[in-house]
Design an enzyme around this catalytic site. Structure first.
Site, PDB file in Angstrom:
ATOM      1  N   GLY A 271       2.475  -6.859   9.202  1.00 57.37           N
ATOM      2  CA  GLY A 271       3.185  -7.016  10.461  1.00 57.37           C
ATOM      3  C   GLY A 271       2.325  -6.682  11.664  1.00 57.37           C
ATOM      4  N   ALA A 272       2.979  -6.241  12.728  1.00 58.90           N
ATOM      5  CA  ALA A 272       2.306  -6.008  14.009  1.00 58.90           C
ATOM      6  C   ALA A 272       1.155  -5.019  13.905  1.00 58.90           C
ATOM      7  CB  ALA A 272       3.315  -5.526  15.044  1.00 58.90           C
ATOM      8  N   ALA A 273       1.199  -4.114  12.931  1.00 59.28           N
ATOM      9  CA  ALA A 273       0.118  -3.137  12.761  1.00 59.28           C
ATOM     10  C   ALA A 273      -1.220  -3.812  12.500  1.00 59.28           C
ATOM     11  CB  ALA A 273       0.452  -2.172  11.624  1.00 59.28           C
TER      12      ALA A 273
ATOM     13  N   SER B 247       5.348  -2.719   7.423  1.00 57.14           N
ATOM     14  CA  SER B 247       5.045  -1.727   6.395  1.00 57.14           C
ATOM     15  C   SER B 247       3.570  -1.700   6.026  1.00 57.14           C
ATOM     16  CB  SER B 247       5.879  -1.965   5.124  1.00 57.14           C
ATOM     17  OG  SER B 247       5.444  -3.130   4.460  1.00 57.14           O
TER      18      SER B 247
ATOM     19  N   THR C 151       4.672   3.785   9.978  1.00 54.30           N
ATOM     20  CA  THR C 151       5.361   2.718   9.266  1.00 54.30           C
ATOM     21  C   THR C 151       5.925   3.324   7.984  1.00 54.30           C
ATOM     22  OG1 THR C 151       5.170   0.417   8.497  1.00 54.30           O
ATOM     23  CG2 THR C 151       3.290   1.880   8.041  1.00 54.30           C
ATOM     24  N   TYR C 152       6.247   2.486   7.023  1.00 54.07           N
ATOM     25  CA  TYR C 152       6.749   2.953   5.735  1.00 54.07           C
ATOM     26  C   TYR C 152       5.972   2.251   4.629  1.00 54.07           C
ATOM     27  CZ  TYR C 152       9.209  -1.491   5.928  1.00 54.07           C
ATOM     28  OH  TYR C 152       9.494  -2.826   6.034  1.00 54.07           O
TER      29      TYR C 152
END
Length: 141
Positions: A73-75, A25, A57-58
């Site tokens: 996260g992965a972002a 997110s 994403t959100y």
């Protein structure tokens, strides 16, 4: 037929944190969520002005007034602390609604505080354009 239209945008926000080990997110200051009419869990595209990365994403709400824009996260492999980003949400609407709809465009300063809120998608707020992003492929001569 439904049209997918720009619903809201937070323009040229500065990433304040990036946490690779968070579950995902983007964390956004609740004041910015309110200004952009974004709800927790709403899907957004993130465009990194510094490197051209684009991802979806959100949103999750961050502390009100903090200016937080946290990539989780992965972002965090694509978007880094200090990068300038645009957060974009789209909405689906029928033709009549799409023709009348006015998006929420939120311009922020370097501390991610709202400096302008309008529906104009083509004009940057005064003083926010900044220096152009250098082209890494340009000849350094």
């Amino acid at each position: 037929m439904l049209r997918t239209m720009l619903k809201s945008k937070i323009h040229r926000a500065t990433v304040t944190q990036a946490d690779l080990h968070y579950v995902g997110s983007v964390t956004v200051d609740q004041d910015l969520l309110d200004a952009a009419d974004l709800l927790p869990g709403e899907q957004v595209a993130i465009v990194d002005i510094n490197n051209g990365s684009r991802l979806e994403t959100y949103v999750i709400p961050g502390k009100r007034g903090s200016g937080v824009i946290g990539i989780n996260g992965a972002a965090a492999h694509l978007v880094h602390t200090g990068d300038l980003v645009i957060l974009i949400a789209y909405g689906q609407m029928d033709d009549a609604e799409a023709r009348a709809y006015q998006p929420r465009v939120v311009h922020v300063d370097s501390a991610n505080q709202v400096i302008d809120l309008n529906a104009d998608t083509s004009t940057a707020a005064a003083g926010t354009a900044g220096a152009p992003v250098p082209n890494p492929l340009a000849d350094p001569a």
